[in-house]
Design a protein around this motif. Structure first.
Motif, PDB file in Angstrom:
ATOM      1  N   LYS A 186      -1.359  11.432  -5.643  1.00  0.00           N
ATOM      2  CA  LYS A 186      -1.976  10.324  -4.883  1.00  0.00           C
ATOM      3  C   LYS A 186      -0.895   9.639  -4.142  1.00  0.00           C
ATOM      4  CE  LYS A 186      -5.565   9.785  -8.430  1.00  0.00           C
ATOM      5  NZ  LYS A 186      -5.940   9.005  -9.343  1.00  0.00           N
ATOM      6  N   GLU A 187      -1.248   9.409  -2.755  1.00  0.00           N
ATOM      7  CA  GLU A 187      -0.488   8.588  -1.864  1.00  0.00           C
ATOM      8  C   GLU A 187      -0.543   6.989  -2.381  1.00  0.00           C
ATOM      9  OE1 GLU A 187       0.107   9.499   2.335  1.00  0.00           O
ATOM     10  OE2 GLU A 187      -0.864   7.854   2.455  1.00  0.00           O
ATOM     11  N   ARG A 188       0.367   6.262  -2.578  1.00  0.00           N
ATOM     12  CA  ARG A 188       0.457   4.860  -2.972  1.00  0.00           C
ATOM     13  C   ARG A 188       1.466   3.939  -2.288  1.00  0.00           C
ATOM     14  NH1 ARG A 188      -3.940   6.398  -4.453  1.00  0.00           N
ATOM     15  NH2 ARG A 188      -5.067   6.102  -6.317  1.00  0.00           N
ATOM     16  N   THR A 189       1.277   2.887  -1.841  1.00  0.00           N
ATOM     17  CA  THR A 189       2.161   1.965  -1.606  1.00  0.00           C
ATOM     18  C   THR A 189       2.433   0.760  -2.793  1.00  0.00           C
ATOM     19  OG1 THR A 189       1.219   1.851   0.637  1.00  0.00           O
ATOM     20  CG2 THR A 189       2.895  -0.068   0.056  1.00  0.00           C
ATOM     21  N   LEU A 190       3.928   1.085  -3.147  1.00  0.00           N
ATOM     22  CA  LEU A 190       4.190   0.305  -4.432  1.00  0.00           C
ATOM     23  C   LEU A 190       5.479  -0.327  -4.136  1.00  0.00           C
ATOM     24  CD1 LEU A 190       3.630   3.248  -7.120  1.00  0.00           C
ATOM     25  CD2 LEU A 190       2.197   1.176  -6.438  1.00  0.00           C
ATOM     26  N   PRO A 191       5.516  -1.658  -4.676  1.00  0.00           N
ATOM     27  CA  PRO A 191       6.783  -2.423  -4.362  1.00  0.00           C
ATOM     28  C   PRO A 191       7.945  -1.765  -5.196  1.00  0.00           C
ATOM     29  CG  PRO A 191       5.311  -3.579  -5.980  1.00  0.00           C
ATOM     30  CD  PRO A 191       4.732  -2.116  -5.693  1.00  0.00           C
ATOM     31  N   ALA A 192       9.188  -1.772  -4.640  1.00  0.00           N
ATOM     32  CA  ALA A 192      10.442  -1.476  -5.388  1.00  0.00           C
ATOM     33  C   ALA A 192      11.658  -2.517  -4.999  1.00  0.00           C
ATOM     34  CB  ALA A 192      10.902  -0.083  -4.825  1.00  0.00           C
ATOM     35  N   THR A 193      12.531  -2.433  -5.969  1.00  0.00           N
ATOM     36  CA  THR A 193      13.674  -3.245  -5.791  1.00  0.00           C
ATOM     37  C   THR A 193      14.879  -2.420  -5.265  1.00  0.00           C
ATOM     38  OG1 THR A 193      12.950  -4.760  -7.388  1.00  0.00           O
ATOM     39  CG2 THR A 193      15.315  -5.044  -6.893  1.00  0.00           C
ATOM     40  N   LEU A 194      15.465  -2.888  -4.150  1.00  0.00           N
ATOM     41  CA  LEU A 194      16.571  -1.997  -3.657  1.00  0.00           C
ATOM     42  C   LEU A 194      18.027  -2.406  -4.300  1.00  0.00           C
ATOM     43  CD1 LEU A 194      16.071  -2.386   0.394  1.00  0.00           C
ATOM     44  CD2 LEU A 194      15.061  -0.386  -1.289  1.00  0.00           C
ATOM     45  N   GLY A 195      19.017  -1.456  -4.323  1.00  0.00           N
ATOM     46  CA  GLY A 195      20.237  -1.606  -4.911  1.00  0.00           C
ATOM     47  C   GLY A 195      20.756  -2.954  -4.482  1.00  0.00           C
ATOM     48  N   ASP A 196      20.447  -3.453  -3.241  1.00  0.00           N
ATOM     49  CA  ASP A 196      21.202  -4.784  -2.894  1.00  0.00           C
ATOM     50  C   ASP A 196      20.318  -5.862  -3.123  1.00  0.00           C
ATOM     51  OD1 ASP A 196      19.068  -4.780  -1.075  1.00  0.00           O
ATOM     52  OD2 ASP A 196      20.259  -4.221   0.847  1.00  0.00           O
ATOM     53  N   GLY A 197      19.272  -5.805  -3.906  1.00  0.00           N
ATOM     54  CA  GLY A 197      18.237  -6.821  -4.422  1.00  0.00           C
ATOM     55  C   GLY A 197      16.850  -7.105  -3.915  1.00  0.00           C
ATOM     56  N   ARG A 198      17.052  -6.437  -2.482  1.00  0.00           N
ATOM     57  CA  ARG A 198      15.807  -6.744  -1.642  1.00  0.00           C
ATOM     58  C   ARG A 198      14.782  -6.032  -2.270  1.00  0.00           C
ATOM     59  NH1 ARG A 198      17.081  -4.234   3.829  1.00  0.00           N
ATOM     60  NH2 ARG A 198      18.653  -2.992   2.661  1.00  0.00           N
ATOM     61  N   ARG A 199      13.374  -6.808  -2.219  1.00  0.00           N
ATOM     62  CA  ARG A 199      12.171  -6.354  -2.667  1.00  0.00           C
ATOM     63  C   ARG A 199      11.468  -5.698  -1.367  1.00  0.00           C
ATOM     64  NH1 ARG A 199       9.802  -6.116  -7.430  1.00  0.00           N
ATOM     65  NH2 ARG A 199       8.003  -6.649  -6.591  1.00  0.00           N
ATOM     66  N   VAL A 200      11.062  -4.295  -1.471  1.00  0.00           N
ATOM     67  CA  VAL A 200      10.492  -3.744  -0.318  1.00  0.00           C
ATOM     68  C   VAL A 200       9.041  -3.067  -0.830  1.00  0.00           C
ATOM     69  CG1 VAL A 200      12.409  -3.583   0.861  1.00  0.00           C
ATOM     70  CG2 VAL A 200      11.848  -1.645  -0.529  1.00  0.00           C
ATOM     71  N   SER A 201       8.179  -2.792  -0.106  1.00  0.00           N
ATOM     72  CA  SER A 201       6.977  -1.903  -0.151  1.00  0.00           C
ATOM     73  C   SER A 201       7.416  -0.779   0.183  1.00  0.00           C
ATOM     74  CB  SER A 201       5.682  -2.584   0.752  1.00  0.00           C
ATOM     75  OG  SER A 201       4.908  -1.821   0.492  1.00  0.00           O
ATOM     76  N   THR A 202       7.158   0.280  -0.637  1.00  0.00           N
ATOM     77  CA  THR A 202       7.495   1.637  -0.375  1.00  0.00           C
ATOM     78  C   THR A 202       6.045   2.660  -0.353  1.00  0.00           C
ATOM     79  OG1 THR A 202       8.051   2.409  -2.706  1.00  0.00           O
ATOM     80  CG2 THR A 202       9.773   1.452  -1.336  1.00  0.00           C
ATOM     81  N   LEU A 203       6.277   3.723   0.334  1.00  0.00           N
ATOM     82  CA  LEU A 203       5.261   4.698   0.311  1.00  0.00           C
ATOM     83  C   LEU A 203       5.857   5.753  -0.556  1.00  0.00           C
ATOM     84  CD1 LEU A 203       2.700   6.143   1.351  1.00  0.00           C
ATOM     85  CD2 LEU A 203       4.203   7.438   3.009  1.00  0.00           C
ATOM     86  N   THR A 204       4.898   6.148  -1.545  1.00  0.00           N
ATOM     87  CA  THR A 204       5.365   6.820  -2.642  1.00  0.00           C
ATOM     88  C   THR A 204       4.136   7.842  -3.243  1.00  0.00           C
ATOM     89  OG1 THR A 204       6.606   7.318  -4.475  1.00  0.00           O
ATOM     90  CG2 THR A 204       5.024   5.304  -4.622  1.00  0.00           C
ATOM     91  N   TYR A 205       4.530   8.823  -3.887  1.00  0.00           N
ATOM     92  CA  TYR A 205       3.347   9.732  -4.623  1.00  0.00           C
ATOM     93  C   TYR A 205       3.461   9.728  -6.145  1.00  0.00           C
ATOM     94  CZ  TYR A 205       2.803  10.692   0.303  1.00  0.00           C
ATOM     95  OH  TYR A 205       2.646  10.830   1.815  1.00  0.00           O
ATOM     96  N   ILE A 206       2.448   9.546  -6.570  1.00  0.00           N
ATOM     97  CA  ILE A 206       2.191   9.380  -8.093  1.00  0.00           C
ATOM     98  C   ILE A 206       1.220  10.544  -8.467  1.00  0.00           C
ATOM     99  CG2 ILE A 206       2.555   6.646  -8.158  1.00  0.00           C
ATOM    100  CD1 ILE A 206      -0.543   6.692  -8.650  1.00  0.00           C
ATOM    101  N   CYS A 207       1.507  11.009  -9.800  1.00  0.00           N
ATOM    102  CA  CYS A 207       0.806  12.290 -10.020  1.00  0.00           C
ATOM    103  C   CYS A 207      -0.669  11.538 -10.460  1.00  0.00           C
ATOM    104  CB  CYS A 207       1.285  12.834 -11.327  1.00  0.00           C
ATOM    105  SG  CYS A 207       1.434  11.922 -12.630  1.00  0.00           S
ATOM    106  N   ASP A 208      -1.665  12.707 -10.302  1.00  0.00           N
ATOM    107  CA  ASP A 208      -3.135  12.344 -10.462  1.00  0.00           C
ATOM    108  C   ASP A 208      -3.294  13.125 -11.870  1.00  0.00           C
ATOM    109  OD1 ASP A 208      -5.926  12.389 -10.828  1.00  0.00           O
ATOM    110  OD2 ASP A 208      -6.278  13.602  -8.927  1.00  0.00           O
ATOM    111  N   ARG A 209      -3.230  12.064 -13.022  1.00  0.00           N
ATOM    112  CA  ARG A 209      -3.723  12.760 -14.361  1.00  0.00           C
ATOM    113  C   ARG A 209      -5.067  13.486 -14.515  1.00  0.00           C
ATOM    114  NH1 ARG A 209      -2.209  10.194 -19.099  1.00  0.00           N
ATOM    115  NH2 ARG A 209       0.137  10.404 -19.171  1.00  0.00           N
ATOM    116  N   ALA A 210      -5.722  13.289 -13.722  1.00  0.00           N
ATOM    117  CA  ALA A 210      -6.857  14.026 -13.657  1.00  0.00           C
ATOM    118  C   ALA A 210      -6.943  15.509 -13.166  1.00  0.00           C
ATOM    119  CB  ALA A 210      -8.269  13.111 -13.083  1.00  0.00           C
ATOM    120  N   HIS A 211      -6.133  15.695 -12.316  1.00  0.00           N
ATOM    121  CA  HIS A 211      -5.997  16.932 -11.510  1.00  0.00           C
ATOM    122  C   HIS A 211      -5.493  18.078 -12.461  1.00  0.00           C
ATOM    123  CE1 HIS A 211      -4.517  19.845  -8.408  1.00  0.00           C
ATOM    124  NE2 HIS A 211      -5.286  19.385  -7.555  1.00  0.00           N
TER     125      HIS A 211
END
Length: 183
Positions: free
Chosen positions: A95-120
């Protein structure tokens, strides 16, 4: 520290870390919370077939995941999203999701990522080291041998200083099985 929400970032936790397949302007270590890296997706296309599935990584709920974030140029955003959807949504196990992540330099960004669908039906759930290793040691798909996928992922994780003990155990066990099969 926060970043302009108009920036476009992609989070990679498996093959996207070592084979993004798209142009990017910046690459940063990144940490995503609420999901963990898990070898929980049966691969019917890239690392296996429907008759003999392989296993690939998914982001499953719980914990956190260290990976890589890629900043994509604004003019390339649509092309990158199209590419990722073609690559990651082949059988819709992610499933395509936009989730927050913390970068190595400390910045917080919104990222496009793909999570598994447990019902699939391709969701493999929690497997033992031996079950996962048996699958990986023999599966092959259009992107190559499943063993190569695990090797590349573990190599990249080591380069980044990331330990994934379970995946390392799977890799060692699969290498032993693969060596016997290939001999």
């Amino acid at each position: 520290m926060t970043v302009d929400m108009n920036e476009f970032w992609v989070f990679g936790y498996g093959s996207l870390m070592w084979n993004p397949g798209f142009e990017y302007e910046e690459r940063q270590p990144a940490h995503l919370f609420g999901f963990r890296r898990s070898l929980c997706v049966r691969s019917w296309v890239h690392r296996g077939t429907e008759e003999k599935p392989g296993l690939v990584l998914g982001l499953d709920r719980g914990g956190s995941c260290r990976g890589v974030a890629f900043r994509v140029a604004p003019q390339a955003r649509d092309a990158v999203v199209d590419y990722l959807r073609e690559r990651e949504l082949v059988t819709h196990v992610y499933k395509e999701r936009t989730l927050p992540a913390t970068l190595g330099d400390g910045r917080r960004v919104s990222t496009l990522t793909y999570i598994c669908d447990r019902a699939h039906h391709q969701f493999a759930g929690s497997l033992s080291v031996d079950e996962a290793a048996r699958t990986i040691s023999t599966a092959v798909g259009k992107s190559g041998h499943n063993m190569d996928y695990v090797r590349n992922t573990l190599s990249h994780l080591r380069e980044m200083g990331i330990r994934d003990h379970w995946l390392e155990d799977v890799g060692r066990t699969a290498e032993g099985l693969y060596a016997r099969i290939s001999a």
